[in-house]
Design an enzyme around this catalytic site. Structure first.
Site, short mmCIF file in Angstrom:
data_model
loop_
_atom_site.label_atom_id
_atom_site.label_comp_id
_atom_site.label_asym_id
_atom_site.label_seq_id
_atom_site.Cartn_x
_atom_site.Cartn_y
_atom_site.Cartn_z
N GLU A 142 -21.74 -15.66 47.84
CA GLU A 142 -21.49 -14.42 48.51
C GLU A 142 -21.59 -14.77 50.24
O GLU A 142 -22.84 -15.63 50.14
CB GLU A 142 -22.48 -13.55 48.30
N CYS B 169 -27.09 -6.21 42.97
CA CYS B 169 -27.14 -7.61 43.50
C CYS B 169 -26.92 -7.95 45.14
O CYS B 169 -27.68 -8.81 45.67
CB CYS B 169 -25.60 -8.18 42.59
N HIS C 175 -22.19 -15.18 42.66
CA HIS C 175 -21.89 -14.15 41.42
C HIS C 175 -21.17 -15.83 40.82
O HIS C 175 -20.56 -16.13 41.06
CB HIS C 175 -20.74 -13.08 41.83
#
Length: 197
Positions: free
Chosen positions: A80, A142, A163
């Site tokens: 991310e 998350c 992820h």
């Protein structure tokens, strides 16, 4: 050796198992590159996950942190790029359902990962593992975890979130969802760890 805090999550929502938990079990205590891995599985609860990651940063004093989460439906490993200052989403495992809530009232609108995410993607694809940078960690637990990590560390250590897709075992339960073998998921995360300075 340096210490890497590697976190995963317990099962949540419709997912009766979480492949991040299996990655943590496989890598906890391992030595990868310059790092000794300390693996921890966190609850999928906004308040408790935030409290636990803050305490782990104090107790473990890691030199780097990689947090893992399940993105059921994604087909690639996706580091991310950014976490945003908002909690919004489905009910967590404690029953809390936040709507448009700030994570930190004194925090920035967003924080960028301090992990070498481009190097991670390049390393993975060169090894034959599908990977891409993701520009949204969502607004669920998350994102909260990634935001809290970056808010607390303020760039002092490498920290961020990755992820991962569903495992084959999870896909068997859920039908048409992209999946990887658990072995490949674990190996991919090992490759990501090897990119750390």
């Amino acid at each position: 050796m340096k210490k890497l805090l590697l976190t995963g999550f317990e099962p949540f929502l419709q997912f009766t198992l979480n492949p991040t938990e299996e990655v943590i079990k496989a890598l906890n205590g391992e030595e990868i590159g310059a790092y000794q891995i300390v693996g921890k599985v966190l609850p999928v609860e906004f308040a408790e996950a935030q409290q636990q990651i803050r305490q782990l940063l104090i107790d473990e004093k890691p030199d780097a942190v990689i947090a893992l989460g399940l993105a059921g439906g994604r087909s690639k490993i996706t580091p991310e790029r950014i976490a945003i200052n908002v909690m919004d989403g489905a009910k967590d495992n404690s029953g809390h359902t936040p709507t448009d809530e700030a994570i930190a009232l004194d925090g920035a609108d967003g924080y960028f990962s301090t992990l070498p995410i481009r190097e991670m993607v390049n390393r993975l694809t060169a090894a034959g593992y599908p990977a891409a940078i993701s520009n949204t960690a969502g607004t669920y637990v998350c994102n909260l975890l990634m935001y809290t990590l970056l808010y607390e560390t303020k760039g002092s250590i490498q920290a961020g979130f990755i992820h991962i897709p569903a495992s084959h075992q999870l896909a068997i339960e859920h039908g048409k969802v992209p999946s990887w073998s658990q072995t490949d998921l674990t190996m991919a995360i090992k490759l990501c760890i090897e990119t750390l300075v």
